[in-house]
Scaffold this active site. Structure first.
Site, PDB file in Angstrom:
ATOM      1  NE  ARG A  92      -3.766  -1.936   1.926  1.00  0.00           N
ATOM      2  CZ  ARG A  92      -4.479  -3.316   1.646  1.00  0.00           C
ATOM      3  NH1 ARG A  92      -2.958  -4.322   1.434  1.00  0.00           N
ATOM      4  NH2 ARG A  92      -5.361  -3.864   1.638  1.00  0.00           N
ATOM      5  NE  ARG A 115      -4.275 -15.861  -5.377  1.00  0.00           N
ATOM      6  CZ  ARG A 115      -3.531 -15.233  -4.331  1.00  0.00           C
ATOM      7  NH1 ARG A 115      -2.584 -15.246  -4.618  1.00  0.00           N
ATOM      8  NH2 ARG A 115      -5.100 -14.390  -3.419  1.00  0.00           N
ATOM      9  CG  ASP A 157      -2.056 -13.831   4.310  1.00  0.00           C
ATOM     10  OD1 ASP A 157      -3.041 -14.177   3.880  1.00  0.00           O
ATOM     11  OD2 ASP A 157      -1.895 -12.370   4.220  1.00  0.00           O
ATOM     12  NE  ARG A 178      -1.550 -20.106   1.652  1.00  0.00           N
ATOM     13  CZ  ARG A 178      -1.401 -18.431   1.247  1.00  0.00           C
ATOM     14  NH1 ARG A 178      -2.564 -17.870   2.494  1.00  0.00           N
ATOM     15  NH2 ARG A 178      -0.325 -17.993   0.922  1.00  0.00           N
TER      16      ARG A 178
HETATM   17  C1  S3P Z   1      -3.929  -8.527   1.892  1.00  0.00           C
HETATM   18  C2  S3P Z   1      -5.530  -9.700   1.718  1.00  0.00           C
HETATM   19  C3  S3P Z   1      -5.290 -11.240   2.370  1.00  0.00           C
HETATM   20  C4  S3P Z   1      -4.456 -11.555   2.039  1.00  0.00           C
HETATM   21  C5  S3P Z   1      -3.414 -11.497   0.856  1.00  0.00           C
HETATM   22  C6  S3P Z   1      -3.410 -10.285   1.611  1.00  0.00           C
HETATM   23  C7  S3P Z   1      -4.222  -7.756   1.247  1.00  0.00           C
HETATM   24  O1  S3P Z   1      -6.175 -11.274   0.638  1.00  0.00           O
HETATM   25  O2  S3P Z   1      -4.697 -12.925   2.171  1.00  0.00           O
HETATM   26  O3  S3P Z   1      -2.401 -11.873   2.139  1.00  0.00           O
HETATM   27  O4  S3P Z   1      -2.879  -7.312   1.749  1.00  0.00           O
HETATM   28  O5  S3P Z   1      -5.430  -6.457   1.349  1.00  0.00           O
HETATM   29  P1  S3P Z   1      -8.050 -11.338  -0.197  1.00  0.00           P
HETATM   30  O6  S3P Z   1      -7.953  -9.939   0.489  1.00  0.00           O
HETATM   31  O7  S3P Z   1      -8.414 -12.460  -0.967  1.00  0.00           O
HETATM   32  O8  S3P Z   1      -8.724 -11.733   1.809  1.00  0.00           O
END
Ligand code: S3P
Length: 443
Positions: free
Chosen positions: A31, A131, A325, A356
């Protein structure tokens, strides 16, 4: 990510003991880089994770016209300057943008590109191209963005932005911070208030960071909004340590008899430390202590001691987003606890860097643990006296969190194990092995 053959992971010769720092938080690092690229002026970033995933974001914004001048600091994190495109917008890149293994890069870019009249093809490695992307393209199309092919659920996909985006109120079908962020980032340039409702609270880093860049933002428990059009202005960001990486050190300390560690300067955002709550439910001796904040992100220390009598527990589905995660490593701890642990509502794990859910079940079977899925719930029947067969081989499936989870079997167990494709840890925690070994005095 291609397999690099098997890596032998040997048991630690002593307990983990001492104070550790983990690398910068991955979600915040993405971000910081991406938002700085959107902003007018030069942002100063520190503590940014130096990993393959974050490098995918850095290369992406470079291709889109941002200037990134970041170097490795003494502590191994990246620090430096990002000069963004501001109201001029990104430039038309002359090649597809390769997001590598990084879902966050791909899905957040979709929101960033939404307001600009350029056509950008996003692609990634084999795992990322499997994905689901429709969750992101659907709301963005409602705002006026075009995707080619329009019905595509997978990368590669070509996005053409729209200078007259419509602000929307969107009820997200799942709690996903990547989806939420994409909609909010598009909303920065839409006319009016863009609102995202979600079924459970996902990580709220975007809502906490966007105001620092001057975007009018609200953040509720299951709702976030931005009001556009806003003019993003550069700012300074210091990224704290990654709780998802800390979860591996804490789990190692719980699995290796006699350990006691403290992880310092880590994000204690409640949406990220669900693993601490889950380990507490298993009876672990683990506490967090807030020492301050980086921007609006609470941070502090997590202290954990090896605990003899871990027991199974029930993890309700509302907690899933806060451990999204960490389920693989928590399932490994559950495998060493007495009794049954149930992780409810975790079907989303099927569409992470690998499936997973299946990988956890298959890996635990290799160490003689009965684990199974039933309608989006994962059941793990623990065995505190489990003994691993010498020469057990795990497949990382090119998934960093699985590679680290199975490495803990070797590091904290009775015999060396082999982890195929272990090098994919570079996606989020390149120094994982040496950090654990040095806590055990082995370097
Ligand atoms: C993330 C959101 C999560 C997480 C990923 C990082 C993020 O994914 O599993 O490792 O930085 O916004 P999802 O938005 O698919 O839940």
């Amino acid at each position: 990510m291609s397999s690099d053959g098997a890596t032998t992971i040997k048991p630690l010769t002593s307990p983990l003991d001492g104070v550790a720092q983990v690398p910068g938080d991955k979600s915040l690092s993405h971000r910081a880089v991406l938002f700085a690229a959107m902003a007018e002026g030069t942002s100063h970033l520190e503590g940014v994770l130096d990993s393959e995933d974050v490098r995918s974001s850095i290369e992406a914004v470079r291709a889109l016209g941002a200037t990134v001048d970041m170097r490795t600091s003494d502590d191994g994190t990246l620090a430096g300057l990002v000069t963004g495109w501001g109201d001029r917008g990104p430039v038309q890149p002359d090649h597809p943008i390769d997001c590598g293994n990084s879902g966050t890069t791909a899905r957040l870019l979709m929101g960033m590109l939404a307001p600009w009249p350029i056509s950008v093809t996003l692609t990634g490695d084999e795992s990322l191209c499997r994905r689901p992307m429709r969750r992101n393209t659907a709301p963005l199309m409602k705002m006026g963005v075009q995707f080619q092919p329009s019905e595509a659920d997978h990368l590669p996909i070509t996005e053409t932005g729209n200078a007259h985006l419509k602000a929307i109120t969107y009820d997200a079908p799942m709690a996903s911070a990547q989806l939420k962020t994409a909609v909010l980032l598009a909303g920065v340039y839409a006319d009016g208030k863009t609102v995202l409702n979600e079924p459970a609270p996902s990580r709220n880093h975007t809502e906490l960071m966007l105001p620092l860049f001057g975007v009018p933002t609200t953040a509720g428990t299951r709702v976030a909004s931005v009001t556009g059009p806003a003019h993003m202005k550069a700012c300074d960001i210091h990224v704290p340590g990654d709780p998802s990486s800390a979860a591996f050190l804490c789990s190692a300390a719980l699995l290796k008899r006699g350990s006691h560690i403290t992880v310092e300067h880590v994000s204690l955002n409640p949406a990220r430390i669900g693993f601490v709550r889950t380990l507490e439910r298993m009876g672990a001796d683990i506490t967090e202590r807030r020492t301050g904040a980086e921007g609006k992100e609470p941070c502090g220390t997590i202290e954990v001691s090896w605990t003899q009598a871990l027991h199974g527990c029930e993890v309700p589905s509302q907690h899933f987003a806060s451990i999204v995660d960490e389920v693989p490593v928590l399932a490994l701890v559950a495998a060493h606890a007495k009794g049954l642990t149930v992780f409810r509502g975790i079907g989303e794990l099927r569409v992470k860097e690998s499936n997973r859910l299946q990988a956890i079940i298959d890996g635990l079977e290799k160490i003689g643990i009965d684990a199974w899925e039933e309608s989006d719930n994962l059941f793990v029947e623990g065995n505190p006296s489990l003994v691993v067969d010498p020469g057990t081989v795990f497949d990382s499936r090119g998934d960093h969190r699985l590679a680290m989870t199975w490495a803990l079997v070797g590091l904290c167990g009775n015999t060396p194990v082999e982890v195929e494709g272990f090098d994919c840890v570079s996606v989020s925690y390149p120094d994982f092995l040496s950090d654990i070994q040095s806590l055990a005095g082995q370097q």
